[in-house]
Design a protein around this motif. Structure first.
Motif, mmCIF file in Angstrom:
data_model
loop_
_atom_site.group_PDB
_atom_site.id
_atom_site.type_symbol
_atom_site.label_atom_id
_atom_site.label_comp_id
_atom_site.label_asym_id
_atom_site.label_seq_id
_atom_site.Cartn_x
_atom_site.Cartn_y
_atom_site.Cartn_z
ATOM 1 N N LEU A 100 -2.189 3.718 -4.495
ATOM 2 C CA LEU A 100 -1.200 4.375 -5.351
ATOM 3 C C LEU A 100 -1.797 5.570 -6.082
ATOM 4 N N GLU A 101 -3.047 5.468 -6.483
ATOM 5 C CA GLU A 101 -3.699 6.609 -7.143
ATOM 6 C C GLU A 101 -3.859 7.773 -6.183
ATOM 7 N N TYR A 158 0.641 8.426 -4.247
ATOM 8 C CA TYR A 158 1.896 7.858 -4.746
ATOM 9 C C TYR A 158 3.079 8.654 -4.217
ATOM 10 N N ASN A 159 3.980 7.947 -3.580
ATOM 11 C CA ASN A 159 5.313 8.450 -3.285
ATOM 12 C C ASN A 159 6.167 7.229 -2.929
ATOM 13 N N VAL A 197 5.011 3.250 -1.845
ATOM 14 C CA VAL A 197 5.402 2.093 -2.657
ATOM 15 C C VAL A 197 6.240 1.132 -1.811
ATOM 16 N N LEU A 252 1.974 6.574 -13.938
ATOM 17 C CA LEU A 252 2.016 5.946 -12.620
ATOM 18 C C LEU A 252 2.627 4.548 -12.704
ATOM 19 N N ARG A 292 6.365 4.949 -13.177
ATOM 20 C CA ARG A 292 7.050 5.423 -11.966
ATOM 21 C C ARG A 292 7.169 4.316 -10.928
ATOM 22 N N VAL A 293 6.100 3.577 -10.720
ATOM 23 C CA VAL A 293 6.125 2.495 -9.735
ATOM 24 C C VAL A 293 7.075 1.390 -10.186
#
Length: 143
Positions: A94-95, A98-99, A103, A130, A133-134
């Motif tokens: 994810l780092e 991320y998109n 995910v 982050l 957002r996730v």
């Protein structure tokens, strides 16, 4: 439409799930699940259920994830045999990339709860943005 039994077996192995556990999760009788091997095919709905079933693995390797359908482009560890802790893999992925697609792939393999627990476990390593957002994406995706 049916899937090949070898693909079903490969995904079970990649996720670290037994046929008995899949049977309990899906509500499909075990003798039915075991009988698919004889025919060589698995119903499409069973593959969908298996993809939705969270992985129970504590360690994963790039090879297992590629076998399970992860695109090579999102893997930060390209050594197919090197095992890394699942929570580290999730956070690092994810780092790095991320998109929504990433995910969605992680959620399909590991499950929403596993992703969120990995982020919270390593919250000192990831940004609050982050995590937000996730969390928002997983909540919206689930509904």
């Amino acid at each position: 439409m049916k899937a090949e039994h070898k693909d079903f077996e490969a995904l079970l192995k990649a996720k670290g799930i037994s046929k008995k556990a899949f049977s309990a999760y899906s509500g499909i009788p075990y003798y039915t699940v075991a009988g698919w091997k004889k025919s060589g095919y698995v119903p499409a709905y069973a593959m969908i259920l298996l993809r939705q079933m969270p992985s129970r693995k504590e360690h994963v390797s790039a090879g297992e994830l590629l076998e399970a359908g992860f695109p090579k482009a999102i893997l930060w560890n390209n050594d197919p045999n090197k095992k890394v802790p699942t929570d580290i893999f999730i956070v690092a992925t994810l780092e790095r990339a991320y998109n929504d697609f990433v995910v969605e792939k992680l959620a399909a393999f590991f499950g929403n709860e596993r992703i969120l627990s990995a982020l919270l476990k390593h919250k000192d390593r990831v940004s609050d943005r982050l995590i937000d957002r996730v969390t928002t994406y997983l909540h919206d995706f689930k509904n």
